[in-house]
Design a protein around this motif. Structure first.
Motif, short mmCIF file in Angstrom:
data_model
loop_
_atom_site.label_atom_id
_atom_site.label_comp_id
_atom_site.label_asym_id
_atom_site.label_seq_id
_atom_site.Cartn_x
_atom_site.Cartn_y
_atom_site.Cartn_z
N CYS A 48 0.83 -1.21 0.00
CA CYS A 48 0.00 0.00 0.00
C CYS A 48 0.87 1.26 0.00
CB CYS A 48 -0.93 0.01 1.21
SG CYS A 48 -2.27 -1.20 1.13
N VAL A 49 1.87 1.29 0.86
CA VAL A 49 2.74 2.47 0.97
C VAL A 49 3.52 2.69 -0.32
CG1 VAL A 49 4.76 3.40 2.18
CG2 VAL A 49 2.88 2.38 3.48
N GLN A 50 3.99 1.61 -0.94
CA GLN A 50 4.75 1.75 -2.18
C GLN A 50 3.89 2.29 -3.33
OE1 GLN A 50 6.25 -2.26 -2.64
NE2 GLN A 50 8.17 -1.76 -1.61
N GLN A 51 2.65 1.82 -3.40
CA GLN A 51 1.81 2.20 -4.53
C GLN A 51 0.93 3.41 -4.27
OE1 GLN A 51 -0.12 -1.25 -6.48
NE2 GLN A 51 1.21 -2.52 -5.19
N ARG A 52 0.64 3.67 -3.01
CA ARG A 52 -0.21 4.80 -2.64
C ARG A 52 0.40 5.54 -1.45
NH1 ARG A 52 -5.63 5.24 -3.99
NH2 ARG A 52 -5.28 7.31 -3.15
N PRO A 53 1.48 6.30 -1.66
CA PRO A 53 2.13 6.97 -0.54
C PRO A 53 1.26 8.02 0.15
CG PRO A 53 3.11 7.63 -2.64
CD PRO A 53 2.15 6.53 -2.93
N ASP A 54 0.13 8.37 -0.46
CA ASP A 54 -0.79 9.32 0.17
C ASP A 54 -1.67 8.67 1.23
OD1 ASP A 54 -1.90 7.90 -2.11
OD2 ASP A 54 -3.68 9.17 -1.95
N LEU A 55 -1.64 7.32 1.29
CA LEU A 55 -2.45 6.58 2.24
C LEU A 55 -1.57 5.86 3.24
CD1 LEU A 55 -4.95 4.91 -0.28
CD2 LEU A 55 -5.30 7.00 1.05
N TRP A 56 -2.16 5.46 4.37
CA TRP A 56 -1.45 4.68 5.37
C TRP A 56 -2.36 3.56 5.86
CZ3 TRP A 56 3.38 4.09 6.23
CH2 TRP A 56 3.81 3.36 7.35
N LEU A 57 -1.77 2.39 6.10
CA LEU A 57 -2.53 1.28 6.66
C LEU A 57 -2.31 1.29 8.17
CD1 LEU A 57 -4.33 -1.12 5.64
CD2 LEU A 57 -2.36 -2.55 6.08
N TYR A 58 -3.32 1.73 8.88
CA TYR A 58 -3.27 1.81 10.34
C TYR A 58 -3.64 0.45 10.93
CZ TYR A 58 -3.34 6.89 9.65
OH TYR A 58 -3.04 8.17 9.28
N PRO A 59 -2.72 -0.21 11.66
CA PRO A 59 -3.04 -1.52 12.23
C PRO A 59 -3.89 -1.41 13.49
CG PRO A 59 -0.77 -0.94 12.74
CD PRO A 59 -1.33 0.17 11.87
N GLY A 60 -4.89 -2.29 13.61
CA GLY A 60 -5.69 -2.38 14.82
C GLY A 60 -6.43 -1.12 15.21
N ARG A 61 -6.78 -0.30 14.25
CA ARG A 61 -7.46 0.98 14.51
C ARG A 61 -8.92 0.73 14.82
NH1 ARG A 61 -8.42 4.68 16.92
NH2 ARG A 61 -8.93 6.73 16.20
N SER A 80 -6.41 4.59 5.03
CA SER A 80 -6.99 5.94 5.00
C SER A 80 -5.91 6.94 4.64
CB SER A 80 -7.54 6.33 6.38
OG SER A 80 -8.57 5.48 6.78
N PRO A 81 -6.32 8.13 4.21
CA PRO A 81 -5.33 9.18 4.00
C PRO A 81 -4.58 9.44 5.30
CG PRO A 81 -7.40 9.82 3.00
CD PRO A 81 -7.67 8.57 3.80
N LYS A 82 -3.30 9.74 5.17
CA LYS A 82 -2.49 10.03 6.35
C LYS A 82 -3.13 11.16 7.15
CE LYS A 82 1.80 8.60 4.17
NZ LYS A 82 3.07 9.03 3.59
N GLY A 83 -3.11 11.02 8.47
CA GLY A 83 -3.67 12.03 9.35
C GLY A 83 -5.17 11.92 9.57
N SER A 84 -5.80 10.89 9.02
CA SER A 84 -7.25 10.75 9.12
C SER A 84 -7.78 10.65 10.54
CB SER A 84 -7.73 9.52 8.34
OG SER A 84 -7.56 9.71 6.96
N ASP A 95 -15.39 7.75 8.19
CA ASP A 95 -15.75 8.48 6.98
C ASP A 95 -14.61 8.65 5.98
OD1 ASP A 95 -14.52 10.27 8.74
OD2 ASP A 95 -15.80 11.96 8.18
N ARG A 96 -13.36 8.58 6.39
CA ARG A 96 -12.23 8.73 5.46
C ARG A 96 -11.57 7.39 5.12
NH1 ARG A 96 -8.29 13.34 6.69
NH2 ARG A 96 -7.96 13.09 4.47
N VAL A 97 -12.13 6.30 5.61
CA VAL A 97 -11.57 4.96 5.37
C VAL A 97 -11.88 4.54 3.94
CG1 VAL A 97 -11.69 2.53 6.03
CG2 VAL A 97 -11.76 4.31 7.80
#
Length: 183
Positions: A48-61, A80-84, A95-97
């Protein structure tokens, strides 16, 4: 049960070997993931990070899911977008997921929880994509297009194949490494 009651119980019952969720009006207990489970989440995160650096995979959120029962779930990953989630508490607004990720565990509730209850809850919430990495069947399931409380599109691919995660995710996921992390 009210969501506030669940939150009090979840805090009081917090242990190192389980996580609690409240989906479709029922309390569920989810076993803490094993090392192979973590490796799959790590691999999904990496792609995800390699292909979509605008997003982050938050674990266990923790997310508030379901429009009807006000459920609470802790997916293995939330894309989600970083900082969501800045400024939000343990149970965040979804809502931003753009995608939730679940990796099956080797426990008795995984069938009901990951294959039945969670797809309905995530679709009811309007989360665009639900990725289920099913270690029992050695395949990935991509649920998409939530409509009227259910996903109308389902793509299944065996481990070893590349699967394209639909928009708004837009990632090609290589599942070959997953073969090494199943029993």
């Amino acid at each position: 049960m009210l969501p506030e009651e669940f939150e009090r119980i979840a805090v009081a019952a917090e242990r190192e070997d389980v996580r609690m969720e409240f989906v479709h009006g029922r309390i569920g207990v989810k076993a803490v993931p094993d090392g192979d489970h973590h490796e799959i989440v790590r691999r999904v995160t990496q792609q995800c990070v390699q292909q979509r650096p605008d997003l982050w995979l938050y674990p266990g959120r923790g997310l508030r899911v379901e429009t009807y029962r006000k459920g609470h779930a802790k997916p293995d990953g939330v894309l989600s977008p970083k900082g969501s989630f800045a400024g939000q508490g343990e149970w965040a607004d979804p809502d931003r997921v753009v995608m939730v990720v679940e990796v099956t565990s080797y426990d008795t509730d995984t069938d009901r929880r990951d294959r039945d209850e969670k797809p309905r809850a995530y679709a009811e919430t309007g989360i665009p994509v639900y990725l289920l990495v099913d270690r029992d069947s050695c395949e990935v399931l991509v649920f998409g297009e939530p409509e009227d409380g259910q996903y109308v599109n389902l793509v299944r691919r065996p481990f070893g194949k590349t699967v394209v995660l639909p928009e708004p995710v837009g990632i090609s996921l290589d599942t070959e490494p997953f073969k090494a992390w199943v029993r």
